[in-house]
Scaffold this motif. Structure first.
Motif, short mmCIF file in Angstrom:
data_model
loop_
_atom_site.label_atom_id
_atom_site.label_comp_id
_atom_site.label_asym_id
_atom_site.label_seq_id
_atom_site.Cartn_x
_atom_site.Cartn_y
_atom_site.Cartn_z
N VAL A 99 2.78 0.59 -3.74
CA VAL A 99 3.26 1.43 -4.55
C VAL A 99 2.32 2.63 -4.76
O VAL A 99 0.92 2.30 -4.90
CB VAL A 99 3.67 1.09 -6.01
CG1 VAL A 99 4.21 2.16 -6.74
CG2 VAL A 99 4.83 0.17 -5.94
N THR A 100 2.58 3.74 -4.32
CA THR A 100 1.56 4.83 -4.32
C THR A 100 2.28 6.28 -5.07
O THR A 100 3.46 6.24 -4.97
CB THR A 100 0.98 5.33 -3.00
OG1 THR A 100 2.15 5.67 -1.99
CG2 THR A 100 0.21 4.29 -2.41
N THR A 101 1.57 7.11 -5.40
CA THR A 101 1.99 8.17 -6.03
C THR A 101 2.17 9.25 -4.72
O THR A 101 1.26 9.43 -3.90
CB THR A 101 1.09 8.74 -6.88
OG1 THR A 101 1.10 8.05 -8.09
CG2 THR A 101 1.69 10.39 -7.34
N ALA A 102 3.40 9.76 -4.59
CA ALA A 102 3.53 10.78 -3.38
C ALA A 102 3.33 12.08 -3.90
O ALA A 102 4.40 13.03 -4.33
CB ALA A 102 5.31 10.48 -2.92
N GLN A 103 2.15 12.77 -3.47
CA GLN A 103 1.85 14.05 -3.93
C GLN A 103 2.23 14.74 -5.36
O GLN A 103 2.92 15.66 -5.47
CB GLN A 103 2.39 14.95 -2.83
CG GLN A 103 1.93 14.75 -1.51
CD GLN A 103 2.38 15.54 -0.42
OE1 GLN A 103 3.08 16.61 -0.84
NE2 GLN A 103 1.89 15.38 0.97
N ASP A 104 2.04 13.92 -6.25
CA ASP A 104 2.30 14.08 -7.57
C ASP A 104 3.73 14.50 -7.87
O ASP A 104 3.99 14.97 -8.97
CB ASP A 104 1.44 15.26 -8.14
CG ASP A 104 0.07 14.79 -8.24
OD1 ASP A 104 -0.12 13.55 -8.41
OD2 ASP A 104 -0.88 15.70 -7.74
N VAL A 105 4.74 14.17 -6.95
CA VAL A 105 6.22 14.66 -7.13
C VAL A 105 7.01 13.31 -7.59
O VAL A 105 8.36 13.33 -7.84
CB VAL A 105 6.82 15.55 -6.39
CG1 VAL A 105 6.16 16.76 -6.13
CG2 VAL A 105 6.80 15.00 -4.86
N GLY A 106 6.51 12.21 -6.98
CA GLY A 106 7.27 11.24 -7.17
C GLY A 106 6.20 9.75 -7.05
O GLY A 106 5.35 9.77 -6.74
N THR A 107 7.18 8.63 -6.65
CA THR A 107 6.69 7.44 -6.58
C THR A 107 7.04 6.75 -5.01
O THR A 107 8.17 6.70 -4.92
CB THR A 107 6.86 6.35 -7.78
OG1 THR A 107 6.43 6.84 -8.60
CG2 THR A 107 6.45 4.93 -7.31
N GLU A 108 6.18 6.39 -4.19
CA GLU A 108 6.65 5.82 -2.82
C GLU A 108 6.49 4.38 -3.16
O GLU A 108 5.40 3.70 -3.52
CB GLU A 108 5.65 6.22 -1.79
CG GLU A 108 5.77 5.54 -0.58
CD GLU A 108 4.68 6.11 0.46
OE1 GLU A 108 4.09 5.01 1.14
OE2 GLU A 108 4.42 7.14 0.47
N VAL A 109 7.49 3.63 -2.64
CA VAL A 109 7.53 2.03 -2.98
C VAL A 109 7.71 1.75 -1.32
O VAL A 109 8.75 2.12 -0.66
CB VAL A 109 8.42 1.45 -3.79
CG1 VAL A 109 8.53 0.00 -3.81
CG2 VAL A 109 8.21 1.94 -5.08
N CYS A 110 6.89 0.88 -0.79
CA CYS A 110 7.25 0.22 0.49
C CYS A 110 7.12 -1.27 0.33
O CYS A 110 6.42 -1.96 -0.19
CB CYS A 110 5.95 0.82 1.44
SG CYS A 110 6.20 -0.19 3.21
N ALA A 111 8.11 -2.07 0.69
CA ALA A 111 8.52 -3.33 0.75
C ALA A 111 8.15 -3.89 2.21
O ALA A 111 8.71 -3.22 3.28
CB ALA A 111 9.66 -4.19 0.33
#
Length: 123
Positions: A99-111
């Motif tokens: 889980v990472t922050t995507a350029q301060d506009v959202g959250t990126e979740v990778c399974a």
């Protein structure tokens, strides 16, 4: 709120078994297909952000954000299962989330995990 709102909900309806372990007891890996992943990026809801800002001042769980993250993780898992099934796998081993922050506009979740074919172990 129902517990499913905060725990990942019901099990995926799939013929692909997803585990966080490196093996499945009573089964053997007959083929390693390779890495698979499911990725989603969820933008932040303005209402949730305002609520989160207030909660950060007074304390407490950010239930709206918690629910959104659970939904986001479920979406990433569904995509992982779809990718594994499309490649002929019936299981994914060593599944993890990133889980990472995507350029301060959202959250990126990778399974992600390792797609494999498993079969019951010979007795």
């Amino acid at each position: 709120m129902p517990i499913d709102d905060y725990t990942g909900g019901t099990a995926l309806d799939s013929s692909v078994l997803v585990v966080t372990t490196n093996d499945v007891p009573g089964h053997e890996v007959t083929q390693v297909i390779g890495e698979v992943f499911g990725l989603t990026v969820r933008s932040r809801n303005l209402g949730s952000q305002l609520g989160a800002g207030l909660k950060s001042v007074i304390g407490g769980e950010l239930k709206g954000l918690t629910k959104t993250l659970v939904q986001t993780r479920n979406e990433a898992m569904e995509r992982l299962v779809e990718a594994a099934g499309a490649r002929g796998a019936n299981a994914v081993l060593a599944m993890r989330f990133d889980v990472t922050t995507a350029q301060d506009v959202g959250t990126e979740v990778c399974a992600y995990g390792t797609a494999v074919v498993i079969a019951p172990a010979a007795a």
